[in-house]
Design a protein around this motif. Structure first.
Motif, PDB file in Angstrom:
ATOM      1  N   TYR A  69      16.840  -3.179  36.090  1.00  0.00           N
ATOM      2  CA  TYR A  69      15.818  -4.003  36.728  1.00  0.00           C
ATOM      3  C   TYR A  69      16.028  -5.494  36.486  1.00  0.00           C
ATOM      4  O   TYR A  69      16.715  -5.894  35.536  1.00  0.00           O
ATOM      5  N   ARG A  70      15.436  -6.278  37.375  1.00  0.00           N
ATOM      6  CA  ARG A  70      15.306  -7.713  37.204  1.00  0.00           C
ATOM      7  C   ARG A  70      13.832  -8.035  37.254  1.00  0.00           C
ATOM      8  O   ARG A  70      13.131  -7.620  38.175  1.00  0.00           O
ATOM      9  N   GLY A  71      13.354  -8.761  36.266  1.00  0.00           N
ATOM     10  CA  GLY A  71      11.933  -9.064  36.178  1.00  0.00           C
ATOM     11  C   GLY A  71      11.365  -8.474  34.905  1.00  0.00           C
ATOM     12  O   GLY A  71      11.923  -8.679  33.828  1.00  0.00           O
ATOM     13  N   SER A  72      10.286  -7.730  35.033  1.00  0.00           N
ATOM     14  CA  SER A  72       9.624  -7.183  33.848  1.00  0.00           C
ATOM     15  C   SER A  72       9.186  -5.749  34.108  1.00  0.00           C
ATOM     16  O   SER A  72       9.075  -5.312  35.248  1.00  0.00           O
ATOM     17  N   LEU A  73       8.949  -5.027  33.008  1.00  0.00           N
ATOM     18  CA  LEU A  73       8.448  -3.655  33.075  1.00  0.00           C
ATOM     19  C   LEU A  73       6.997  -3.624  32.616  1.00  0.00           C
ATOM     20  O   LEU A  73       6.638  -4.266  31.620  1.00  0.00           O
ATOM     21  N   PRO A  74       6.140  -2.879  33.314  1.00  0.00           N
ATOM     22  CA  PRO A  74       4.770  -2.726  32.815  1.00  0.00           C
ATOM     23  C   PRO A  74       4.780  -1.940  31.501  1.00  0.00           C
ATOM     24  O   PRO A  74       5.610  -1.046  31.312  1.00  0.00           O
ATOM     25  N   GLU A  75       3.892  -2.292  30.600  1.00  0.00           N
ATOM     26  CA  GLU A  75       3.847  -1.643  29.298  1.00  0.00           C
ATOM     27  C   GLU A  75       2.625  -0.738  29.188  1.00  0.00           C
ATOM     28  O   GLU A  75       1.555  -1.059  29.710  1.00  0.00           O
ATOM     29  N   ALA A  76       2.804   0.375  28.509  1.00  0.00           N
ATOM     30  CA  ALA A  76       1.678   1.261  28.222  1.00  0.00           C
ATOM     31  C   ALA A  76       0.747   0.577  27.232  1.00  0.00           C
ATOM     32  O   ALA A  76       1.185  -0.228  26.399  1.00  0.00           O
ATOM     33  N   PRO A  77      -0.544   0.857  27.288  1.00  0.00           N
ATOM     34  CA  PRO A  77      -1.480   0.218  26.353  1.00  0.00           C
ATOM     35  C   PRO A  77      -1.221   0.655  24.918  1.00  0.00           C
ATOM     36  O   PRO A  77      -0.692   1.742  24.667  1.00  0.00           O
ATOM     37  N   LYS A  78      -1.568  -0.207  23.980  1.00  0.00           N
ATOM     38  CA  LYS A  78      -1.473   0.125  22.563  1.00  0.00           C
ATOM     39  C   LYS A  78      -2.744   0.871  22.158  1.00  0.00           C
ATOM     40  O   LYS A  78      -3.848   0.345  22.310  1.00  0.00           O
ATOM     41  N   LEU A  79      -2.591   2.071  21.654  1.00  0.00           N
ATOM     42  CA  LEU A  79      -3.741   2.900  21.311  1.00  0.00           C
ATOM     43  C   LEU A  79      -3.981   2.891  19.808  1.00  0.00           C
ATOM     44  O   LEU A  79      -3.033   2.882  19.018  1.00  0.00           O
ATOM     45  N   ASN A  80      -5.262   2.911  19.422  1.00  0.00           N
ATOM     46  CA  ASN A  80      -5.575   3.078  18.009  1.00  0.00           C
ATOM     47  C   ASN A  80      -5.621   4.564  17.675  1.00  0.00           C
ATOM     48  O   ASN A  80      -5.468   5.430  18.551  1.00  0.00           O
TER      49      ASN A  80
ATOM     50  N   SER B 297      -5.075   9.762  29.032  1.00  0.00           N
ATOM     51  CA  SER B 297      -3.615   9.794  28.888  1.00  0.00           C
ATOM     52  C   SER B 297      -3.185   8.676  27.941  1.00  0.00           C
ATOM     53  O   SER B 297      -3.987   7.831  27.538  1.00  0.00           O
ATOM     54  N   ALA B 298      -1.893   8.657  27.629  1.00  0.00           N
ATOM     55  CA  ALA B 298      -1.346   7.598  26.776  1.00  0.00           C
ATOM     56  C   ALA B 298      -1.014   6.345  27.579  1.00  0.00           C
ATOM     57  O   ALA B 298      -0.479   5.380  27.030  1.00  0.00           O
ATOM     58  N   TYR B 299      -1.369   6.331  28.878  1.00  0.00           N
ATOM     59  CA  TYR B 299      -0.935   5.254  29.767  1.00  0.00           C
ATOM     60  C   TYR B 299      -2.095   4.498  30.415  1.00  0.00           C
ATOM     61  O   TYR B 299      -1.907   3.780  31.395  1.00  0.00           O
ATOM     62  N   GLY B 300      -3.294   4.692  29.881  1.00  0.00           N
ATOM     63  CA  GLY B 300      -4.428   3.907  30.348  1.00  0.00           C
ATOM     64  C   GLY B 300      -5.285   4.575  31.400  1.00  0.00           C
ATOM     65  O   GLY B 300      -6.387   4.105  31.690  1.00  0.00           O
ATOM     66  N   TYR B 301      -4.802   5.650  32.004  1.00  0.00           N
ATOM     67  CA  TYR B 301      -5.601   6.364  33.007  1.00  0.00           C
ATOM     68  C   TYR B 301      -6.108   7.678  32.427  1.00  0.00           C
ATOM     69  O   TYR B 301      -5.621   8.150  31.394  1.00  0.00           O
ATOM     70  N   ASP B 302      -7.098   8.259  33.080  1.00  0.00           N
ATOM     71  CA  ASP B 302      -7.654   9.556  32.673  1.00  0.00           C
ATOM     72  C   ASP B 302      -7.177  10.636  33.622  1.00  0.00           C
ATOM     73  O   ASP B 302      -7.107  10.429  34.844  1.00  0.00           O
ATOM     74  N   TRP B 303      -6.880  11.801  33.075  1.00  0.00           N
ATOM     75  CA  TRP B 303      -6.574  12.973  33.889  1.00  0.00           C
ATOM     76  C   TRP B 303      -7.861  13.730  34.161  1.00  0.00           C
ATOM     77  O   TRP B 303      -8.557  14.140  33.233  1.00  0.00           O
ATOM     78  N   TRP B 304      -8.182  13.921  35.427  1.00  0.00           N
ATOM     79  CA  TRP B 304      -9.271  14.820  35.817  1.00  0.00           C
ATOM     80  C   TRP B 304      -8.629  16.168  36.139  1.00  0.00           C
ATOM     81  O   TRP B 304      -7.771  16.261  37.025  1.00  0.00           O
TER      82      TRP B 304
END
Length: 349
Positions: A206-217, A82-89
């Motif tokens: 929100y207050r705080g931070s948001l997780p970011e998707a990984p940067k893909l090549n 996926s575009a978010y760091g995990y794999d779809w099985w």
């Protein structure tokens, strides 16, 4: 933080309609039929065989190990990054049951389910919106907090109608995707809070931070795009069969036409069935010497992933018509980054 979603439907009669929708997922379009002759076709077939019942609680799958998933279902049909760091099985049982399990760090963090009259945790695909609304009390605000940050997901009226959000536990959520034409449940997504925050399908305060998707090549993106193309193909046929239409066959040359259009839109920062040179689907198919009886095109941009894009098309009248039409026999799907194109063809007899 809100990205407006627009839906543009273009026909050969030059009738144009634009919708703007409040969501992070934006625009899908369809072009109605253009005429010509038929082409050489290649069929891409599903190989998955899932004999096991999906008998665990949907929430119960979240956090389990991939070895437990293997014990239950065996090897998946494929593993799509996926575009978010995990794999779809991906597992599929014909066209009646289609499952995607998101795997990150050996654990299940998301599940996507679509099919025909399936039941999980007393929720049935095809169940009426009103029944599930009464059961879960759909709200336009859903809260979540961890040790460092707090978040409020704000849903528009359209969000509540098409993809209401339900909090299942402290850090796990459920998105229910509804077919607004039938007012019945189309598919289900269960996901961890961090995944939902990366996807951002709703407005977030929100207050705080948001997780970011990984940067893909580029190489990583190519694998993600290839996986999403297959997911669009699979889910298209699940939706078609559920509505009584025949499944489509894969056409690889048309896939290249669709991919080139998605890439052109992304790289040149436009969103239209017509390229900056003024050429449309008919010209793009002619350039690749694709012959057909009739053809149609759906396009979408900035949807989170393939399942989200598919549910968007299903809920737009023009796209739905092309998606479910019995006129078409073949399809090519092209995805570049988060730009999606479906090209439908009717093959000459």
């Amino acid at each position: 933080m809100r990205v407006f979603k627009g839906i543009l439907i273009i026909t050969i009669l030059a009738f144009i309609m634009i919708f703007f929708m409040n969501s992070y997922e934006t625009s899908c379009q369809t072009i109605e039929k253009v005429s010509d002759h038929s082409s050489k076709m290649i069929k891409l077939q599903s190989k998955s065989n899932t004999d096991s019942d999906f008998n665990k609680s949907m929430l119960g799958w979240i956090g389990l190990s991939k070895s437990e998933l293997l014990n239950e279902f065996g090897e998946p049909e494929r593993k799509d990054p996926s575009a978010y760091g995990y794999d779809w099985w991906v597992y599929q049982n014909g066209y009646s049951e289609y499952l995607q399990f998101g795997i990150l760090n050996e654990k299940i963090i998301s599940v996507y389910i679509i099919g025909d009259q399936m039941e999980y945790d007393s929720i049935s695909i095809g169940e009426a919106y009103e029944e599930l609304s009464d059961k879960y009390g759909f709200s336009n605000e859903v809260e979540y907090s961890d040790s460092k940050s707090s978040y409020i997901f704000r849903l528009t009226k359209e969000d509540v109608e098409t993809s209401p959000l339900v909090k299942l536990s402290d850090d796990t959520f459920m998105q229910l995707y509804f077919d607004t034409f039938t007012k019945k449940l189309s598919s289900i997504r269960i996901l961890k809070a961090d995944v939902l925050l990366m996807h951002q399908p709703y407005e977030i305060v929100y207050r705080g931070s948001l997780p970011e998707a990984p940067k893909l090549n580029d190489q990583e993106w190519e694998k993600v795009e290839n996986g999403m193309e297959k997911q669009v193909f699979d889910i298209t046929n699940v939706m078609r069969v559920r509505q009584g239409s025949k499944p489509l066959k894969w056409e690889n040359t048309v896939r290249k036409v669709a991919y080139n259009h998605s890439k052109d839109m992304a790289e040149n920062n436009y969103f239209s069935h017509f390229g900056l040179d003024g050429e449309g689907l008919k010209e793009r198919l002619a350039e690749k010497e694709v012959f057909y009886l009739s053809a149609a095109e759906n396009i979408a941009a900035q949807y989170t992933d393939a399942p989200a894009a598919m549910e968007g098309w299903l809920n737009s009248e023009g796209h739905r018509e092309a998606l479910l039409s019995e006129d078409y026999t073949h399809i090519g799907v092209g995805v570049y980054r988060l730009y999606y194109t479906q090209n439908f063809l009717a093959q000459a007899l």
